[in-house]
Design an enzyme around this catalytic site. Structure first.
Site: not given
Length: 667
Positions: A406, A473
């Protein structure tokens, strides 16, 4: 011809260079050396605040810069003064930068070499050393996309190679075959930590093998070697795009920065490297070859000294910057003139997720160089299938699967912006932005304020609970970014808003975090125009009207509030859907609360430090005399979000909201 080390401490193979080129190499090394010597005097006099010396390493900066074309980007560090001077930046502007004057490149907002300049194709570092490596990837990617056959050079030190950004950037560059030269100045120490405590291989160049990348080791104190070898490497990369790792063996003769000193360096090591001084050795060589005599040496030095003194005088006479609050606030974001695009097309009932996909697809059509990047977004279509079919429509150059890195991908997006290309980065889950947090909050957010370079990047952030996905998540982490000046934060609750706001986010030249609640993806449907349209930032939506109370919410919380009002038809409330959190539509909030006298703020985020706190404080400051009750905040528990559905339901504020709303009404 090559010369032995009997006369000099290094060989100079000058067979491919004429006298003019050799003297240019010398002058370009001498200038940063003489500037540094002057700066060290000024530092002791307190006229500049800090200095990172590159004395002993000039050959690397000068040789690499001279091997580059002037239109090719270089990303230097704080010991690469020779890059700036060889690119012929006016010295008064450099001196102004170091003094915090307006003639510098950061308007006094950052110091030393923490700046960039499009005019000279230089992109400066930030104190977090790693991010510029990934930014170089983005600039190099733009060269590929625009068919420019250009090389990007990025510098780091041996200490910087320990950072995760180094490994991510090399991996991306290798997988995508990007024309980047990763230039590592190995001077033996990361501040005071020697290389044997930094890495456990013989050479930094050895690391290239793990990335399927070529590498080179060059004597960083030999200006002829640096220039000629890097020239060959750059030419080869232009003809056959690929990355290369170049390790320059060198030494810094002064401390990490002047306050550090060099007490940790053994004296015999300092003495040995002093004999390999790149400037003194090359000067002696030129004299021995009859290419430089005493009179010419004196003339060259006097000319450089006169230039230094003249430009210092200009910088010294310049007024100090007068603080202007308006200027400061106006330079956080690049000005964006919102263009309203209305729609007259047929509407179709679609899901929230379809609205996102349609908005993204139509923006790809509108901006024909827009690039989207993310994990599994190409053939697979993303884990939520939002980009399904995009590869067929737009090709793999513009729809790019990324490695799981990322940080490097956010940095790559920044590099694309530097070259004028828009990008959208999909975080597979908003939670994973933590792996790229540094470049978001320290690079994207601050670049425009620091040196007038916008970050034309949208980060798509699938977020939120209610789907039993657990602590990693399910977070709704918008408060990490609403706190950071320089970032815009969008958080729609309905398909219509999602599509129009996404179009605006992509049009906006500033960094935007676009939160998409996963729980809404397939549960909410709405009539949405089929054609492209935009919606403005900073304008909330009042979706129910009443006089009893003002309910302020965003994202999934809007739907919880609607459900509560549907179950309690006797409650007449203004229900405000914020839609964007930065900028925040305070006027709509204030107008409603002044009318109703009561306010309750509902959010999915945990309570402490959430945006509910800021809204509550704003209401106390601006609407206190209109309030008939304390402001209520309702949010999730002060725990990480749990996995088991019954624990998640307890964590989320949905079922507590009705009770708190009624308590407020009864106050």
């Amino acid at each position: 011809m090559s010369h032995s080390t009997s006369l000099f401490n290094m060989d100079y193979n000058i067979k491919s260079l004429d006298a003019t080129a050799l003297l240019e190499l010398y002058k370009n090394m001498l200038k940063p050396r003489m500037i540094e010597e002057k700066m060290l005097i000024l530092l002791r006099q307190g006229k500049i605040s800090k200095w990172f010396s590159g004395i002993g390493q000039e050959a690397i900066s000068v040789g690499v810069t001279m091997a580059m074309h002037k239109e090719e980007y270089i990303l230097p560090m704080h010991r690469n003064l020779g890059v700036f001077t060889t690119r012929k930046i006016p010295l008064n502007r450099l001196f102004g930068q170091w003094q915090g004057k307006a003639s510098g490149f950061t308007k006094g907002r950052d110091r030393s070499f923490h700046f960039g300049t499009q005019e000279y194709k230089i992109v400066g570092m930030i104190s977090h050393l790693g991010p510029q490596l990934g930014v170089a990837d983005g600039i190099a990617l733009a060269s590929i996309l625009k068919n420019k056959s250009q090389v990007t050079a990025v510098f780091t030190g041996e200490g910087g190679t320990s950072e995760g950004d180094f490994h991510e950037a090399l991996n991306v560059a290798s997988v995508w075959r990007l024309p980047v030269m990763f230039c590592v100045e190995n001077n033996g120490y990361g501040l005071s930590t020697p290389t044997n405590e930094q890495y456990n291989c013989k050479n930094i160049a050895d690391k290239a093998l793990g990335y399927g990348m070529e590498s080179h080791i060059i004597d960083g104190n030999n200006i002829v070697d640096v220039f000629t070898k890097v020239s060959k490497i750059t030419e080869s990369i232009r003809n056959k795009p690929r990355p290369a790792l170049i390790e320059f063996k060198t030494f810094r003769m002064r401390g990490h920065e002047e306050a550090s000193g060099t007490k940790y360096v053994p004296q015999d090591l300092l003495d040995g490297w002093a004999k390999k001084d790149p400037v003194i050795n090359f000067q002696s060589f030129l004299k021995n070859e009859g290419l430089l005599n005493e009179a010419e040496e004196v003339e060259i030095k006097e000319t450089i000294l006169a230039e230094i003194n003249e430009n210092l005088d200009i910088a010294n006479k310049e007024d100090i910057i007068k603080p202007n609050e308006t200027n400061e606030l106006n330079d956080v974001f690049q000005e964006f003139e919102y263009e309203e695009v209305n729609v007259f097309s047929e509407s179709k009932e679609i899901r929230f997720i379809d609205a996102i996909s349609d908005g993204l697809k139509q923006s790809m059509q509108k901006h024909n160089d827009l690039v989207i990047m993310g994990q599994d977004i190409a053939e697979y279509g993303g884990v939520f299938k939002i980009t399904d079919g995009f590869v067929e429509a737009f090709g793999k150059e513009r729809v790019r699967n990324t490695p799981i890195c990322e940080s490097a991908i956010v940095e790559t997006a920044m590099g694309l912006s530097i070259t004028g290309i828009k990008s959208v980065v999909e975080m597979q889950f908003a939670d994973f932005v933590t792996s790229g947090f540094n470049p978001v909050v320290n690079y994207l957010a601050k670049s425009y304020y620091r040196w007038n370079q916008n970050a034309d990047v949208v980060l798509r952030m699938p977020c939120g609970g209610g789907v039993a996905a657990g602590p990693f998540h399910s977070q709704t982490n918008e408060a990490w970014f609403t706190k950071t000046p320089g970032l815009k934060v969008v958080y729609p609750a309905f398909p219509y808003d999602a599509k129009g706001l996404l179009a605006t986010a992509i049009n906006d030249p500033n960094p935007v975090l676009f939160f998409e609640h996963k729980g809404l993806y397939r549960s909410i449907r709405q009539d949405v125009p089929e054609d492209y349209y935009t919606l403005p930032f900073g304008k909330a939506s009042t979706i129910k009207k009443g006089d009893d109370v003002t309910i302020i919410a965003y994202g999934a919380a809007v739907h919880w509030a609607l459900e509560t009002l549907d179950n309690n038809p006797s409650i007449n409330a203004d229900l405000i859907d914020l839609r964007t959190l930065q900028p925040l539509d305070t006027q709509t909030i204030y107008t409603s609360v002044k009318k109703t006298g009561k306010a309750i703020i509902l959010a999915e985020d945990s309570l402490f430090g959430s945006i509910t706190s800021d809204i509550s404080a704003l209401l106390m400051e601006h609407c206190f005399e209109y309030l008939d009750a304390p402001i209520k905040r309702v949010a999730s528990l002060e725990t990480p979000i749990p996995f088991a559905s019954q624990l998640e339901q307890q964590y989320l504020p949905k079922h507590r909201f009705e009770k708190e709303l009624k308590l407020l009404l009864d106050y």
